[in-house]
Structure formats: C-alpha cells, structure tokens
Design a protein around this motif. Structure first.
Motif, PDB file in Angstrom:
ATOM      1  N   VAL A 166       0.859  -1.189   0.000  1.00  0.00           N
ATOM      2  CA  VAL A 166       0.000   0.000   0.000  1.00  0.00           C
ATOM      3  C   VAL A 166       0.893   1.235   0.000  1.00  0.00           C
ATOM      4  O   VAL A 166       1.839   1.317   0.781  1.00  0.00           O
ATOM      5  N   HIS A 167       0.588   2.179  -0.872  1.00  0.00           N
ATOM      6  CA  HIS A 167       1.250   3.478  -0.855  1.00  0.00           C
ATOM      7  C   HIS A 167       0.337   4.506  -0.179  1.00  0.00           C
ATOM      8  O   HIS A 167      -0.870   4.538  -0.453  1.00  0.00           O
ATOM      9  N   VAL A 168       0.910   5.320   0.685  1.00  0.00           N
ATOM     10  CA  VAL A 168       0.164   6.422   1.297  1.00  0.00           C
ATOM     11  C   VAL A 168       0.687   7.745   0.754  1.00  0.00           C
ATOM     12  O   VAL A 168       1.868   7.856   0.402  1.00  0.00           O
ATOM     13  N   PRO A 169      -0.172   8.762   0.676  1.00  0.00           N
ATOM     14  CA  PRO A 169       0.277  10.070   0.195  1.00  0.00           C
ATOM     15  C   PRO A 169       1.032  10.843   1.272  1.00  0.00           C
ATOM     16  O   PRO A 169       1.105  10.427   2.429  1.00  0.00           O
ATOM     17  N   ALA A 170       1.570  11.969   0.868  1.00  0.00           N
ATOM     18  CA  ALA A 170       2.182  12.889   1.824  1.00  0.00           C
ATOM     19  C   ALA A 170       1.127  13.397   2.795  1.00  0.00           C
ATOM     20  O   ALA A 170      -0.073  13.429   2.500  1.00  0.00           O
ATOM     21  N   ALA A 171       1.572  13.820   3.970  1.00  0.00           N
ATOM     22  CA  ALA A 171       0.657  14.216   5.040  1.00  0.00           C
ATOM     23  C   ALA A 171      -0.142  15.465   4.712  1.00  0.00           C
ATOM     24  O   ALA A 171      -1.221  15.676   5.288  1.00  0.00           O
ATOM     25  N   ASP A 172       0.350  16.298   3.792  1.00  0.00           N
ATOM     26  CA  ASP A 172      -0.423  17.485   3.438  1.00  0.00           C
ATOM     27  C   ASP A 172      -1.575  17.153   2.487  1.00  0.00           C
ATOM     28  O   ASP A 172      -2.444  17.987   2.243  1.00  0.00           O
ATOM     29  N   VAL A 173      -1.606  15.951   1.985  1.00  0.00           N
ATOM     30  CA  VAL A 173      -2.705  15.486   1.136  1.00  0.00           C
ATOM     31  C   VAL A 173      -3.683  14.648   1.952  1.00  0.00           C
ATOM     32  O   VAL A 173      -4.885  14.901   1.961  1.00  0.00           O
ATOM     33  N   VAL A 174      -3.174  13.626   2.618  1.00  0.00           N
ATOM     34  CA  VAL A 174      -3.958  12.823   3.559  1.00  0.00           C
ATOM     35  C   VAL A 174      -3.200  12.811   4.882  1.00  0.00           C
ATOM     36  O   VAL A 174      -2.064  12.329   4.935  1.00  0.00           O
ATOM     37  N   PRO A 175      -3.771  13.358   5.945  1.00  0.00           N
ATOM     38  CA  PRO A 175      -3.072  13.343   7.229  1.00  0.00           C
ATOM     39  C   PRO A 175      -2.702  11.925   7.650  1.00  0.00           C
ATOM     40  O   PRO A 175      -3.358  10.951   7.266  1.00  0.00           O
ATOM     41  N   VAL A 176      -1.647  11.823   8.439  1.00  0.00           N
ATOM     42  CA  VAL A 176      -1.172  10.512   8.865  1.00  0.00           C
ATOM     43  C   VAL A 176      -2.277   9.705   9.537  1.00  0.00           C
ATOM     44  O   VAL A 176      -2.403   8.493   9.316  1.00  0.00           O
ATOM     45  N   ALA A 177      -3.101  10.356  10.336  1.00  0.00           N
ATOM     46  CA  ALA A 177      -4.195   9.643  11.001  1.00  0.00           C
ATOM     47  C   ALA A 177      -5.163   9.049   9.987  1.00  0.00           C
ATOM     48  O   ALA A 177      -5.699   7.951  10.195  1.00  0.00           O
ATOM     49  N   GLY A 178      -5.386   9.746   8.877  1.00  0.00           N
ATOM     50  CA  GLY A 178      -6.249   9.219   7.829  1.00  0.00           C
ATOM     51  C   GLY A 178      -5.625   8.027   7.140  1.00  0.00           C
ATOM     52  O   GLY A 178      -6.293   7.021   6.867  1.00  0.00           O
ATOM     53  N   SER A 179      -4.324   8.125   6.846  1.00  0.00           N
ATOM     54  CA  SER A 179      -3.635   6.978   6.252  1.00  0.00           C
ATOM     55  C   SER A 179      -3.663   5.779   7.185  1.00  0.00           C
ATOM     56  O   SER A 179      -3.821   4.632   6.743  1.00  0.00           O
ATOM     57  N   ALA A 180      -3.533   6.026   8.490  1.00  0.00           N
ATOM     58  CA  ALA A 180      -3.586   4.934   9.461  1.00  0.00           C
ATOM     59  C   ALA A 180      -4.969   4.287   9.479  1.00  0.00           C
ATOM     60  O   ALA A 180      -5.083   3.056   9.597  1.00  0.00           O
ATOM     61  N   ARG A 181      -6.030   5.082   9.357  1.00  0.00           N
ATOM     62  CA  ARG A 181      -7.384   4.513   9.283  1.00  0.00           C
ATOM     63  C   ARG A 181      -7.527   3.636   8.045  1.00  0.00           C
ATOM     64  O   ARG A 181      -8.132   2.556   8.100  1.00  0.00           O
ATOM     65  N   ALA A 182      -6.959   4.108   6.935  1.00  0.00           N
ATOM     66  CA  ALA A 182      -7.012   3.313   5.712  1.00  0.00           C
ATOM     67  C   ALA A 182      -6.253   2.001   5.884  1.00  0.00           C
ATOM     68  O   ALA A 182      -6.732   0.929   5.471  1.00  0.00           O
ATOM     69  N   LEU A 183      -5.073   2.058   6.486  1.00  0.00           N
ATOM     70  CA  LEU A 183      -4.308   0.841   6.711  1.00  0.00           C
ATOM     71  C   LEU A 183      -5.047  -0.128   7.622  1.00  0.00           C
ATOM     72  O   LEU A 183      -5.045  -1.349   7.390  1.00  0.00           O
ATOM     73  N   ALA A 184      -5.697   0.401   8.650  1.00  0.00           N
ATOM     74  CA  ALA A 184      -6.470  -0.467   9.542  1.00  0.00           C
ATOM     75  C   ALA A 184      -7.572  -1.181   8.771  1.00  0.00           C
ATOM     76  O   ALA A 184      -7.822  -2.379   8.991  1.00  0.00           O
ATOM     77  N   ALA A 185      -8.216  -0.468   7.846  1.00  0.00           N
ATOM     78  CA  ALA A 185      -9.270  -1.082   7.040  1.00  0.00           C
ATOM     79  C   ALA A 185      -8.701  -2.178   6.148  1.00  0.00           C
ATOM     80  O   ALA A 185      -9.303  -3.254   5.990  1.00  0.00           O
ATOM     81  N   VAL A 186      -7.537  -1.936   5.567  1.00  0.00           N
ATOM     82  CA  VAL A 186      -6.892  -2.946   4.711  1.00  0.00           C
ATOM     83  C   VAL A 186      -6.523  -4.177   5.533  1.00  0.00           C
ATOM     84  O   VAL A 186      -6.782  -5.325   5.121  1.00  0.00           O
ATOM     85  N   VAL A 187      -5.920  -3.954   6.691  1.00  0.00           N
ATOM     86  CA  VAL A 187      -5.483  -5.073   7.530  1.00  0.00           C
ATOM     87  C   VAL A 187      -6.681  -5.878   8.021  1.00  0.00           C
ATOM     88  O   VAL A 187      -6.660  -7.127   7.986  1.00  0.00           O
TER      89      VAL A 187
END
Length: 209
Positions: A166-187
């Motif tokens: 999984v690739h996550v965007p830079a934090a100014d596009v998707v905040p780290v907390a948002g990327s973490a929510r996405a990763l939790a959904a994937v896992v």
C-alpha cells in the motif's frame, strides 16, 4: 493470527516518512480495534538490498498470515492499493546505501511480475467506508517500494499468506491519522479474508490509460 505491517525510514533528506508514521499510528490504535490478530510492525531501510533482507528475517521470525508493506507516494492524491509488483529496478535516485541500479531484476530469473494476494476490491470498499481517498494502482514504480513488494511476493508465492503493498500520500494530502485509518481497514479486511470470514468483491477499479 499474526499480522506484519512495515513502513520505511525517512529518505532523500526528509525528516519523516509518512509510511512509517502511519504504521506507528496504526499500532497505537490497534488495541482499540479489539481484534484478535496480533500486530507486529517494523521499519525498513530505503535500500534495494536492506529492505528485502530485513523483510525476509521478519517473515522467518514471525510467520505472519497477513503482510502489508507500506510506502510513501509523495505525488499521490489517494491511498494506493498496489496490484502488481514487477521484476525490474530502475532507480531515479540512489537508495540509502548509495546504490542506483538501472534495468536490473529484483530477483534474477524470477517471474516478470506478481499480483497482490490481498483482497484488493474488498479492501478498496473498506477504505472508502472510512472516507479516505483510495484507488487500486497498477504500478508500484521501479524504486525500493516495488522491489520490496516483489521480494515479498516472491518469498510467499507458494504460501496462503495474504500479502501486498500500500502506498500512502504525503501528510499534506492525507493526514497521517487518515492513512492509518485506511491501513487499519486494509489489515482488517485481509485478516477476515485469510480467516475465511469474507470473500473478495467483484468491483470495477480499472483505468483507460
């Protein structure tokens, strides 16, 4: 069930790498998920040799049933669920060890490509449910992320482990907390699929170019 999630160390002069920050955030929130899966996280070096080598050691040590490697795609506008790992390295910039291979295979005599064994379409739907922008991507590039993805798929090709990138965007596009929510959904989705609790979905996510 044991789950391994990896991110990358900072590279190319950056102070942080959002992939690792998102993994750290995922780890901190995992207990609140009240899931039965044991989560193991690790930070990989941005190195064509070092990342696969450490990943192989982690696989041998932990024997996970689900593996999600995470990298940074600084120019992306969405979390990218990578579909394909290709057996080529073509480095635009040197890695952390100063190596910049061009037109070399990740694994000599390996297949041209591997497909992710994650339930990508079910994961796509799950991440959409979090409100985080997400897409299925058909190229993981030709740098260390793709090399790590390919090495992972090659190591697990004869197993029933669910594994992908999984690739996550830079934090100014998707905040780290948002990327973490996405990763939790994937896992969560990958673990449920591995346990036989859900099937993957048939859901269009192709492109015309």
């Amino acid at each position: 069930m044991k789950v391994l999630v990896t991110g990358f160390e900072p590279f190319d002069g950056a102070a942080v790498n959002e992939s690792w920050e998102a993994v750290r955030c995922l780890r901190a929130a995992w207990a609140d998920e009240q899931r039965a899966e044991e989560l193991v996280v690790a930070r990989l070096p941005v190195s064509f040799r070092g990342a696969p080598a450490l990943l192989h050691r982690l696989l041998a040590e932990h024997s996970p049933q689900v593996v999600v490697c995470v990298g940074l795609a600084a120019g992306s506008r969405a979390v990218r669920l990578e579909r394909v790992a290709v057996n080529v390295v073509d480095a635009r910039i040197p890695d952390a060890a100063g190596r910049a291979p061009v037109d070399e295979p990740v694994v000599a005599d390996g297949p041209v490509a591997y497909l992710s064994s994650l339930p990508l379409k079910a994961a796509l739907a799950s991440v959409r449910g979090t409100g985080v922008p997400v897409a299925v991507s058909n190229t993981a590039g030709t740098y260390v992320c793709n090399a790590t993805f390919y090495a992972l798929a090659h190591a697990l090709a004869a197993t029933d482990v669910r594994a992908g990138f999984v690739h996550v965007p830079a934090a100014d596009v998707v905040p780290v907390a948002g990327s973490a929510r996405a990763l939790a959904a994937v896992v969560r989705t990958a673990a449920d699929h591995r346990a036989g609790r859900i099937d993957d979905l048939v859901l269009a996510a192709g492109t015309e170019h």
